[in-house]
Design a protein around this motif. Structure first.
Motif, mmCIF file in Angstrom:
data_model
loop_
_atom_site.group_PDB
_atom_site.id
_atom_site.type_symbol
_atom_site.label_atom_id
_atom_site.label_comp_id
_atom_site.label_asym_id
_atom_site.label_seq_id
_atom_site.Cartn_x
_atom_site.Cartn_y
_atom_site.Cartn_z
ATOM 1 N N PHE A 139 -44.607 34.018 -7.854
ATOM 2 C CA PHE A 139 -43.739 34.422 -8.979
ATOM 3 C C PHE A 139 -43.755 35.953 -9.083
ATOM 4 C CE2 PHE A 139 -47.953 33.859 -10.838
ATOM 5 C CZ PHE A 139 -48.094 35.033 -11.578
ATOM 6 N N THR A 140 -42.722 36.469 -9.689
ATOM 7 C CA THR A 140 -42.632 37.924 -9.870
ATOM 8 C C THR A 140 -43.174 38.271 -11.253
ATOM 9 O OG1 THR A 140 -40.612 37.779 -8.586
ATOM 10 C CG2 THR A 140 -41.018 39.876 -9.730
ATOM 11 N N PHE A 141 -44.071 39.265 -11.288
ATOM 12 C CA PHE A 141 -44.571 39.693 -12.593
ATOM 13 C C PHE A 141 -43.421 40.323 -13.370
ATOM 14 C CE2 PHE A 141 -48.536 39.105 -10.408
ATOM 15 C CZ PHE A 141 -49.325 38.571 -11.409
ATOM 16 N N TYR A 171 -35.933 28.912 -20.300
ATOM 17 C CA TYR A 171 -36.069 28.213 -19.023
ATOM 18 C C TYR A 171 -36.762 29.117 -18.008
ATOM 19 C CZ TYR A 171 -33.346 24.339 -20.706
ATOM 20 O OH TYR A 171 -32.935 23.248 -21.421
ATOM 21 N N TRP A 172 -37.761 28.594 -17.353
ATOM 22 C CA TRP A 172 -38.534 29.316 -16.347
ATOM 23 C C TRP A 172 -38.246 28.647 -14.993
ATOM 24 C CZ3 TRP A 172 -43.203 32.510 -17.701
ATOM 25 C CH2 TRP A 172 -43.267 32.822 -19.066
ATOM 26 N N THR A 173 -38.067 29.461 -13.975
ATOM 27 C CA THR A 173 -37.710 28.905 -12.665
ATOM 28 C C THR A 173 -38.965 28.691 -11.818
ATOM 29 O OG1 THR A 173 -35.721 30.222 -12.809
ATOM 30 C CG2 THR A 173 -36.193 29.259 -10.664
ATOM 31 N N VAL A 174 -38.983 27.508 -11.197
ATOM 32 C CA VAL A 174 -40.096 27.222 -10.269
ATOM 33 C C VAL A 174 -39.738 27.884 -8.934
ATOM 34 C CG1 VAL A 174 -41.420 25.436 -9.057
ATOM 35 C CG2 VAL A 174 -40.643 25.035 -11.408
ATOM 36 N N VAL A 175 -40.544 28.864 -8.545
ATOM 37 C CA VAL A 175 -40.225 29.593 -7.307
ATOM 38 C C VAL A 175 -41.213 29.283 -6.171
ATOM 39 C CG1 VAL A 175 -39.074 31.488 -8.505
ATOM 40 C CG2 VAL A 175 -41.533 31.639 -8.061
ATOM 41 N N GLY A 176 -42.283 28.576 -6.488
ATOM 42 C CA GLY A 176 -43.260 28.262 -5.434
ATOM 43 C C GLY A 176 -44.128 27.066 -5.791
ATOM 44 N N ILE A 177 -44.628 26.400 -4.747
ATOM 45 C CA ILE A 177 -45.576 25.279 -4.924
ATOM 46 C C ILE A 177 -46.877 25.731 -4.252
ATOM 47 C CG2 ILE A 177 -46.026 22.806 -4.501
ATOM 48 C CD1 ILE A 177 -43.383 23.163 -5.980
#
Lengths: 389, 224
Positions: A139-141, A171-177
């Motif tokens: 995620f980007t800070f 809404y927050w985007t899921v950018v990584g698992i």
């Protein structure tokens, strides 16, 4: 003066069905008993492996879990100045001041459950080296972005790469698992700590602070600082690994106690089964017992022979039950952790202690089930036994 | 002068059933010389098997002494008596009483497991005992693979394998056909004559009893 072992073993052949059923009964009880211990140990192992041995977690003394702990911003700043906190190459403290909140998500198979959302500082990669991104990017800070643990990705709807998760109205985007190889972090969602504090209007009060120790041998010195420094008196440092291990205590003990009580009740059925089998075994061999006693075998030899027979049944049950429980090691279970009030995925873990405990449990079943029939065999009157058909 | 091996002195035996006391043997006294072949005869319920059990040390008299080779076996503890039996008595039963899951060899070896003999010594003794009874080629057979007569011969081998002084036989031909019974009686005769064993045999069969040197009749617990 022992009855030959071949006599004991070959007698099983003449009672294959009853012996087989008894072995099966004992193996089922051993399986349930082992599964309960594996589950309890699995929780403990998962949470223990969550923490690192060279990280320290600071929480409020009275807090049972991270969500009930609050550490104000000025305290965080003071902790950053402590000499025991490790520094990176830019002389920045390797420290993460973390707000921890709970949100609800829909489970893929139906229903809702709680999920831990952890805000982390930019040192999180340095602090938790076990973290591996398996899909997407970090995620980007400064952005409302999230990375989710693989257990959350597996179990919950709307937590997959590219999905949007509603947190505090935004809404927050899921950018990584990410994966941490089966630790408790796999059941968490992580984002920027400052964004999370902002979303929840929490000012600068985080839940816990985790930092790397500059020198592990200085941990006791650090504890003394927390005992003597007025501003830190309400907080307690703990090695992160120990902190998470303690978090598993309640749930692990609950499962262990409840499971053991249930298995002990089951075991009565298995012991009665073993007893019936052994009584039948004695009844079928009364004349043989009389003959052996006439030939000079002592009562205790007969007692030992029948106890050995019962123990062999129990040990066979233990072997089958334990082998069956090995199948569980590939299984993962997810449930609500009573300490964090959020979902925790864990596996069934087998340990030498569990194997020994289940062996002792099986042997006790064998001894209790076989004792009375063995005593009856040993106490048979020789003359009456020789007259038996 | 021949030696007295068994001395029965004023032996009585009563069984208690609830509050009833049933007298089975009444004041029996007699001696048996070493190397004798004694047949105990009498109708059913006359007490002959009870008397045999007392001599064999698997039952205890209510009153009286049973002195065998100078020892009053009625005074021995259960453990001592078990050891005494294993060293001094060979048993032959009407229904052979072989252990079905053990081979002929293992059945004969059973009493030797109570001795300190090594495995190779035990093997030698078992092979010798089975060859005496003519079953050297049936060592690996289980009882169910043998005829009744062969089973009884295995039982005889088991009775002599420890080289006991006394052999007690309870109706040894009771479950056998005429030919097998004759073979068994011939064997017992040989054990008595060639191996000098003292044999006490309970039988209903007059032709079996005719092999014995002495016949004692019991009736309602009394020697007649």
């Amino acid at each position: 003066m022992t009855v030959p072992f071949s006599y004991i073993i070959r007698n099983f052949k003449s009672r294959k069905l009853t012996t087989g059923i008894t072995v099966l009964g004992i193996s089922m009880v051993v399986f349930v008993f082992t599964a309960v211990l594996m589950m309890s140990f699995g929780i403990k192992k998962t949470l223990k492996s969550t923490g690192s041995a060279d990280n320290v977690k600071i929480a409020r003394k009275s807090a049972n879990g991270e969500i009930s702990s609050i550490i104000e911003g000025d305290i965080v700043n003071f902790i950053k100045t402590l000499p025991q906190v490790a520094k990176d190459s830019k002389n920045q403290a390797i420290l993460s001041a973390e707000p921890v909140v709970i949100i609800n998500l829909d489970i893929k198979t139906g229903g809702l459950s709680n999920i831990t959302v952890r805000g982390v500082s930019d040192s999180y990669g340095e602090l938790r080296k076990q973290i591996k991104l398996i899909q997407g990017r970090p995620f980007t800070f400064g952005a409302r972005e999230l990375i989710v643990g693989e257990a959350i990705d597996r179990k919950f709807k709307g937590a997959q790469l590219g999905s949007k998760v509603k947190i505090a109205g935004d809404y927050w985007t899921v950018v990584g698992i990410f994966s941490t190889d089966g630790t408790g972090f796999d059941s968490e969602v992580w984002g920027d700590a400052l964004q999370l504090l902002n979303a929840f209007n929490r000012g600068n009060a985080v839940s816990t602070v985790t930092f790397k120790l500059a020198d592990i041998s200085k941990y006791n010195e650090l504890k003394q600082v927390f005992k003597s420094e007025r501003r830190l008196l309400q907080f307690e440092p703990k090695i992160e690994q120990i902190y998470y291990e303690e978090q598993s205590e309640f749930m692990s003990s609950f499962i262990k106690i409840l499971g053991t009580v249930i298995t002990v009740i089951f075991s009565f059925g298995a012991m009665i089964g073993a007893m019936i089998t052994m009584y039948a075994s004695v009844a079928n061999r009364v004349r043989e017992i009389g003959t052996m006693r006439a030939l000079g075998f002592l009562r205790r030899s007969i007692l030992t022979a029948f106890m050995t027979e019962s123990l062999i049944i129990a040990i066979a049950g233990w072997i089958f039950g334990t082998l069956l429980s090995l199948l569980l090691t590939s299984q993962k279970v997810s449930t609500l952790n009573f300490n964090s009030f959020s979902e925790l995925e864990f596996g069934f873990s087998l340990s030498p202690d569990i194997i020994i405990s289940s062996l002792v449990f099986a042997v006790v079943m064998g001894i209790v089930g076989g004792f009375l029939p063995a005593v009856r065999a040993a106490r048979l009157n020789i003359v009456s036994a020789l007259r038996a058909n | 002068m021949e030696k007295i091996i068994i001395s029965i002195e004023n032996v009585s035996k009563e069984y208690k059933r609830d509050s009833l006391s049933i007298s089975v043997l009444n004041n029996i006294t007699f001696d048996v010389q070493e190397g004798d072949f004694l047949a105990l005869m009498g109708p059913s319920g006359s007490g002959k098997t009870t008397l045999l059990n007392l001599i064999a040390g698997i039952d205890q008299p209510t009153v009286g002494k049973i002195i065998i080779n100078g020892n009053d076996i009625a005074k021995l503890s259960a453990t001592s008596l078990a050891k005494w039996r294993s060293e001094n008595v060979g048993f032959i039963f009407q229904f052979y009483n072989l252990i079905p899951v053990l081979t002929a060899f293992e059945n004969v070896e059973l009493p030797l497991l109570l001795t300190k003999l090594s495995k190779s010594e035990r093997k030698k003794r078992v092979e010798l005992a089975l060859s005496i009874v003519g079953l050297g080629d049936r060592m690996d057979h289980y009882p169910k693979q043998l005829s009744g007569g062969q089973e009884q011969r295995v039982a005889i081998a088991r009775a002599v394998v420890t080289d006991p002084a006394i052999i007690v036989a309870d109706e040894p031909t009771g479950d056998l056909d005429k030919n097998s019974a004759a073979e068994v009686l011939t064997l017992l005769d040989r054990l008595n004559k060639e191996m000098k064993k003292t044999i006490i045999m309970v039988t209903h069969d007059p032709s079996a009893a005719s092999k014995a040197h002495i016949i004692k009749h019991l009736e309602k617990g009394d020697l007649v």
